[in-house]
Design a protein around this motif. Structure first.
Motif, PDB file in Angstrom:
ATOM      1  N   TYR A 105       0.857  -1.185   0.000  1.00 42.50           N
ATOM      2  CA  TYR A 105       0.000   0.000   0.000  1.00 42.50           C
ATOM      3  C   TYR A 105       0.895   1.237   0.000  1.00 42.50           C
ATOM      4  CZ  TYR A 105      -3.501  -3.327   1.730  1.00 42.50           C
ATOM      5  OH  TYR A 105      -4.330  -4.402   1.891  1.00 42.50           O
ATOM      6  N   CYS A 106       0.475   2.260  -0.690  1.00 45.93           N
ATOM      7  CA  CYS A 106       1.161   3.542  -0.632  1.00 45.93           C
ATOM      8  C   CYS A 106       0.155   4.578  -0.130  1.00 45.93           C
ATOM      9  CB  CYS A 106       1.707   3.940  -1.999  1.00 45.93           C
ATOM     10  SG  CYS A 106       2.713   5.450  -1.938  1.00 45.93           S
ATOM     11  N   VAL A 107       0.321   4.987   1.117  1.00 44.19           N
ATOM     12  CA  VAL A 107      -0.614   5.913   1.752  1.00 44.19           C
ATOM     13  C   VAL A 107       0.166   7.112   2.273  1.00 44.19           C
ATOM     14  CG1 VAL A 107      -2.392   6.182   3.506  1.00 44.19           C
ATOM     15  CG2 VAL A 107      -2.050   3.955   2.438  1.00 44.19           C
ATOM     16  N   ASN A 108      -0.180   8.288   1.780  1.00 47.44           N
ATOM     17  CA  ASN A 108       0.516   9.518   2.195  1.00 47.44           C
ATOM     18  C   ASN A 108       2.033   9.381   2.054  1.00 47.44           C
ATOM     19  OD1 ASN A 108      -1.965  10.606   2.804  1.00 47.44           O
ATOM     20  ND2 ASN A 108      -1.766  10.363   5.013  1.00 47.44           N
ATOM     21  N   ASN A 109       2.432   8.791   0.926  1.00 44.95           N
ATOM     22  CA  ASN A 109       3.859   8.606   0.610  1.00 44.95           C
ATOM     23  C   ASN A 109       4.563   7.620   1.539  1.00 44.95           C
ATOM     24  OD1 ASN A 109       3.814  10.499  -1.553  1.00 44.95           O
ATOM     25  ND2 ASN A 109       3.988  12.174  -0.077  1.00 44.95           N
ATOM     26  N   ASN A 110       3.792   6.839   2.287  1.00 42.89           N
ATOM     27  CA  ASN A 110       4.347   5.773   3.120  1.00 42.89           C
ATOM     28  C   ASN A 110       4.002   4.425   2.499  1.00 42.89           C
ATOM     29  OD1 ASN A 110       5.353   7.181   5.683  1.00 42.89           O
ATOM     30  ND2 ASN A 110       3.273   7.987   5.503  1.00 42.89           N
ATOM     31  N   GLN A 111       5.004   3.577   2.333  1.00 42.81           N
ATOM     32  CA  GLN A 111       4.742   2.229   1.825  1.00 42.81           C
ATOM     33  C   GLN A 111       4.473   1.311   3.009  1.00 42.81           C
ATOM     34  OE1 GLN A 111       7.593   0.681  -0.920  1.00 42.81           O
ATOM     35  NE2 GLN A 111       6.468  -1.194  -1.305  1.00 42.81           N
ATOM     36  N   ILE A 112       3.314   0.677   2.998  1.00 45.68           N
ATOM     37  CA  ILE A 112       2.872  -0.163   4.105  1.00 45.68           C
ATOM     38  C   ILE A 112       2.681  -1.592   3.603  1.00 45.68           C
ATOM     39  CG2 ILE A 112       1.160  -0.468   5.933  1.00 45.68           C
ATOM     40  CD1 ILE A 112       2.580   2.183   6.144  1.00 45.68           C
ATOM     41  N   ILE A 113       3.154  -2.539   4.401  1.00 39.35           N
ATOM     42  CA  ILE A 113       2.935  -3.958   4.107  1.00 39.35           C
ATOM     43  C   ILE A 113       1.967  -4.509   5.152  1.00 39.35           C
ATOM     44  CG2 ILE A 113       3.989  -6.227   3.846  1.00 39.35           C
ATOM     45  CD1 ILE A 113       4.819  -4.279   1.691  1.00 39.35           C
ATOM     46  N   LEU A 114       0.923  -5.173   4.686  1.00 39.76           N
ATOM     47  CA  LEU A 114      -0.095  -5.742   5.568  1.00 39.76           C
ATOM     48  C   LEU A 114      -0.260  -7.231   5.309  1.00 39.76           C
ATOM     49  CD1 LEU A 114      -3.246  -3.408   5.760  1.00 39.76           C
ATOM     50  CD2 LEU A 114      -1.740  -4.079   7.616  1.00 39.76           C
ATOM     51  N   SER A 115      -0.806  -7.899   6.269  1.00 41.07           N
ATOM     52  CA  SER A 115      -1.277  -9.276   6.079  1.00 41.07           C
ATOM     53  C   SER A 115      -2.533  -9.446   6.917  1.00 41.07           C
ATOM     54  CB  SER A 115      -0.199 -10.293   6.472  1.00 41.07           C
ATOM     55  OG  SER A 115       0.083 -10.210   7.854  1.00 41.07           O
ATOM     56  N   ALA A 116      -3.196 -10.571   6.736  1.00 43.10           N
ATOM     57  CA  ALA A 116      -4.448 -10.796   7.466  1.00 43.10           C
ATOM     58  C   ALA A 116      -4.536 -12.251   7.909  1.00 43.10           C
ATOM     59  CB  ALA A 116      -5.647 -10.446   6.595  1.00 43.10           C
ATOM     60  N   SER A 117      -5.318 -12.465   8.949  1.00 40.40           N
ATOM     61  CA  SER A 117      -5.670 -13.813   9.392  1.00 40.40           C
ATOM     62  C   SER A 117      -7.168 -13.981   9.180  1.00 40.40           C
ATOM     63  CB  SER A 117      -5.328 -14.010  10.873  1.00 40.40           C
ATOM     64  OG  SER A 117      -3.941 -13.842  11.094  1.00 40.40           O
ATOM     65  N   LEU A 127      20.338  -5.377  23.859  1.00 38.16           N
ATOM     66  CA  LEU A 127      18.913  -5.523  23.588  1.00 38.16           C
ATOM     67  C   LEU A 127      18.725  -6.221  22.252  1.00 38.16           C
ATOM     68  CD1 LEU A 127      17.629  -1.994  24.702  1.00 38.16           C
ATOM     69  CD2 LEU A 127      17.842  -4.091  26.064  1.00 38.16           C
ATOM     70  N   GLU A 128      17.972  -7.319  22.283  1.00 41.17           N
ATOM     71  CA  GLU A 128      17.692  -8.076  21.063  1.00 41.17           C
ATOM     72  C   GLU A 128      16.383  -7.613  20.450  1.00 41.17           C
ATOM     73  OE1 GLU A 128      17.845 -12.277  20.961  1.00 41.17           O
ATOM     74  OE2 GLU A 128      19.757 -12.416  22.032  1.00 41.17           O
ATOM     75  N   ILE A 129      16.432  -7.253  19.197  1.00 38.45           N
ATOM     76  CA  ILE A 129      15.251  -6.775  18.474  1.00 38.45           C
ATOM     77  C   ILE A 129      15.106  -7.618  17.222  1.00 38.45           C
ATOM     78  CG2 ILE A 129      14.188  -4.772  17.354  1.00 38.45           C
ATOM     79  CD1 ILE A 129      16.076  -3.043  19.099  1.00 38.45           C
ATOM     80  N   THR A 130      13.920  -8.160  16.993  1.00 35.82           N
ATOM     81  CA  THR A 130      13.731  -8.990  15.803  1.00 35.82           C
ATOM     82  C   THR A 130      13.738  -8.132  14.540  1.00 35.82           C
ATOM     83  OG1 THR A 130      11.322  -8.836  15.823  1.00 35.82           O
ATOM     84  CG2 THR A 130      12.321 -10.634  17.091  1.00 35.82           C
ATOM     85  N   GLU A 131      14.077  -8.778  13.437  1.00 36.18           N
ATOM     86  CA  GLU A 131      14.087  -8.065  12.157  1.00 36.18           C
ATOM     87  C   GLU A 131      12.700  -7.523  11.828  1.00 36.18           C
ATOM     88  OE1 GLU A 131      15.612  -8.893   7.562  1.00 36.18           O
ATOM     89  OE2 GLU A 131      15.455 -10.528   8.997  1.00 36.18           O
ATOM     90  N   GLY A 132      11.664  -8.290  12.197  1.00 38.08           N
ATOM     91  CA  GLY A 132      10.299  -7.820  11.948  1.00 38.08           C
ATOM     92  C   GLY A 132       9.959  -6.583  12.753  1.00 38.08           C
ATOM     93  N   THR A 133      10.549  -6.449  13.962  1.00 33.30           N
ATOM     94  CA  THR A 133      10.294  -5.275  14.784  1.00 33.30           C
ATOM     95  C   THR A 133      10.764  -4.000  14.098  1.00 33.30           C
ATOM     96  OG1 THR A 133      10.403  -6.522  16.845  1.00 33.30           O
ATOM     97  CG2 THR A 133      10.853  -4.167  16.986  1.00 33.30           C
ATOM     98  N   ILE A 134      11.901  -4.063  13.424  1.00 36.06           N
ATOM     99  CA  ILE A 134      12.431  -2.894  12.719  1.00 36.06           C
ATOM    100  C   ILE A 134      11.421  -2.394  11.703  1.00 36.06           C
ATOM    101  CG2 ILE A 134      14.221  -2.111  11.119  1.00 36.06           C
ATOM    102  CD1 ILE A 134      16.138  -3.988  12.483  1.00 36.06           C
ATOM    103  N   LEU A 135      10.751  -3.348  11.040  1.00 38.34           N
ATOM    104  CA  LEU A 135       9.779  -2.969  10.017  1.00 38.34           C
ATOM    105  C   LEU A 135       8.525  -2.379  10.639  1.00 38.34           C
ATOM    106  CD1 LEU A 135      10.063  -6.106   7.700  1.00 38.34           C
ATOM    107  CD2 LEU A 135      11.274  -3.933   7.506  1.00 38.34           C
ATOM    108  N   GLN A 136       8.242  -2.711  11.892  1.00 38.68           N
ATOM    109  CA  GLN A 136       7.025  -2.220  12.539  1.00 38.68           C
ATOM    110  C   GLN A 136       7.202  -0.839  13.153  1.00 38.68           C
ATOM    111  OE1 GLN A 136       4.978  -4.996  15.192  1.00 38.68           O
ATOM    112  NE2 GLN A 136       6.130  -6.671  14.308  1.00 38.68           N
TER     113      GLN A 136
END
Length: 573
Positions: free
Chosen positions: A247-259, A439-448
């Motif tokens: 998604y590109c919203v207000n010049n921000n690229q967002i990645i989503l998923s759903a359950s 401090l350990e931070i997951t790679e996914g956390t960086i994206l969030q």
């Protein structure tokens, strides 16, 4: 002039005044007994947009909008045909095709035999009132953000589709994964725009006979007009694919998923249990969705009886978890970090454990996501940091000197504005130098985390180290990664478990990337001598795993520290 003449003149004047008042305030039409228009006042011409010469001589049907069924006018004619006054609201159509509503009173005039010979129709324009009513009705049955039907409309829709016959239904409960982090990082305004786009994409995936409603928040309910799994699964897969597109919203690229949770049922002919049936199906789909989410998200799951048992356990865990910190049910265990060149124990990773008197030991992958969902990760995470810093200082006083204690940190903790300040307080209170904490931070956390580079930089200013956990399982770009103030890359255990030709290539690549970016590289999950020898050959800096030690309590660390330092591990070539 005599009194009778005066009275006649007065009566005529009154009638003229009444006629004038009616013409100014009302839409007037006179028809014969068959509905042919004989008189139309100016207001009738204005609202219908027909000139008088077109109205006179035409049947009243000239303004029929087609909105009302035949039975509506049949009842009306039946009423006035017997000489009774009829009142009602009618939607008409003007000459230009526009529609208008009129509040109508039709008065029949009777001949000597008591039969109507003409009708006077007195109407008032209520178009604006009807539009307002429609607006209120739309608000009652429409989600104001997405324009989708809401739950009230869902109940009406399903009630209208039963028609007194048994009808199969398939319910999809769609919940966006980690949507709260998007609102927290980018703001609710962007989140609202994102929900609107998700609603559009969901609509694109459905057939016209399907039904889509927003449940609330980031949850959507879909009713599919399909029962067979071979027809349902392609629809669900299409939904997951569409939602996952960037998604590109207000010049921000967002990645989503759903359950997505799926439930099915057949509604019988007894409409008395209709609402309960709907709620049951939605509840079952919600349970299946939660099960899909616990499996990592971005997938779907059909409801099963076992899931219903699992959800009961989840509720039980949540109740116990709320009191676990207060009841001192948490503990911290430690797993050694080994320098693969010197065979020395250079640090420990701290791991949270929960043991409840009634439930026993609860696995971390079961209770830690709950801590995050319940908002308890912040107080529990603060407690863990204090425990680890205190223990690290205690070891140092015992002569057990290690480079660092590594602690996992949740993205929720990092987004907490008081996190850095509280971390400084903990270090000061425990008198531990910040350089001994990692401090350990997951790679996914960086994206969030929005502006994650600034967040990590603020931690580095405190003096703590930063490592990226589970590296290789996320999607961060290398150009972004090299800008981050990172000390260590931790290769995910899944890569070490699968050291075939492809697995070796991936591990080699990660080690090569880490070294070129001047990071220390640590391999997780070492369980065999062959894995250890291979990683040494690739010049991996550090490792941890059951080959060296399982996680143990603080009393055992001193013994393991001495044993590992004297161990006869195969020397590095």
């Amino acid at each position: 002039m005599n009194n009778d003449a005066n009275l006649l003149l007065e009566t005529q004047q009154k009638l003229k005044d009444i006629e004038t008042a009616l013409n100014e305030s009302s839409i007037i039409a006179i028809t014969d007994s068959r509905g042919t228009i004989q008189f139309a006042n100016n207001k009738f011409c204005e609202i219908s947009k027909y000139p008088r010469e077109e109205l006179i001589g035409s049947n009243q049907r000239i303004v029929n909008s087609g909105h009302h069924p035949r039975s509506f006018f049949k009842e009306m004619w039946k009423c006035i045909g017997t000489g009774k006054v009829w009142r009602g609201e009618i939607k008409n159509r003007a000459k230009d095709g526009s529609y208008y509503w009129v509040d109508t009173t039709i008065v029949p005039f009777l001949n000597d035999q008591g039969k109507p010979y003409q009708y006077i129709s007195i109407r008032h324009d209520i178009t604006k009132r009807k539009e307002y009513e429609d607006h209120i009705k739309a608000m009652a049955y429409t989600d104001p953000l997405t324009g989708l039907p809401n739950r009230h409309q869902l109940n009406r829709w399903m009630a209208g589709h039963t028609a007194g016959e048994e009808h199969p239904y398939t319910v999809l409960f769609v919940d966006l994964d980690r949507f709260k982090s998007i609102n927290d990082n980018f703001g609710h305004s962007l989140g609202d725009l994102l929900l609107q786009e998700v609603a559009n994409r969901l609509n694109d995936c459905l057939d016209t006979e399907d039904f889509l409603t927003r449940q609330g928040g980031d949850e959507f309910i879909i009713i599919l007009n399909k029962q067979e799994r071979q027809a349902i699964i392609p629809v669900v897969e299409r939904i997951l694919t569409r939602i996952a597109e960037p998604y590109c919203v207000n010049n921000n690229q967002i990645i989503l998923s759903a359950s997505i949770g799926i439930s099915q049922g057949v509604l019988g002919t007894r409409e008395t249990y209709f609402e309960g049936f709907v709620e049951t199906l939605i509840s079952k789909a919600d349970t299946a969705m939660y099960h899909a989410k616990t499996q990592g998200g971005n997938q779907f799951c059909f409801n099963t009886p076992n899931q219903n048992m699992e959800i009961q356990r989840i509720y039980q865990l949540e109740m116990k978890l709320r009191k676990a910190l207060e009841n001192r049910e948490f503990s911290v265990v430690y797993q050694p970090l080994i320098n693969l060149t010197t065979n020395q124990m250079v640090g420990i990773e701290a791991l949270l454990r929960w043991n409840n008197p009634e439930l026993g030991t609860v696995p971390p992958n079961e209770f830690i996501p709950m801590l995050e969902n319940l908002g308890l990760i912040i107080p529990v995470g603060k407690w863990v940091l204090y425990e680890v810093c205190s223990q690290m200082k205690s070891w140092q006083e015992q002569g057990i000197i290690m480079e660092r204690a590594s602690v996992n940190v949740s993205p929720i903790q990092l987004r907490d504005k008081s996190f850095a300040w509280e971390l400084k307080e903990i270090l000061a209170e425990t008198q531990l130098d910040a350089s001994y904490l990692e401090l350990e931070i997951t790679e996914g956390t960086i994206l969030q985390i929005k502006d994650s580079s600034d967040t990590l930089s603020s931690l580095k200013e405190i003096g703590v180290k930063v490592s990226i956990d589970d590296f290789g399982t996320g999607y961060s770009s290398l150009s972004y990664l090299k800008k981050l103030p990172i000390d260590t890359l931790k290769i995910d255990k899944s890569f070490i478990d699968d050291l075939d030709a492809d697995g070796e290539f991936l591990v080699n690549t990660i080690i090569h990337i880490g070294k070129n970016l001047k990071f220390k590289v640590l391999a997780e999950g070492i369980e065999s001598i062959n894995q250890l020898l291979y990683l040494r050959e690739q010049k991996c800096n550090e490792g941890q795993g059951y080959f060296f030690s399982k996680p143990v309590n603080q009393e055992e660390i001193a013994l393991i520290y001495q044993q590992i330092n004297r161990s006869d591990l195969p020397p590095r070539k």
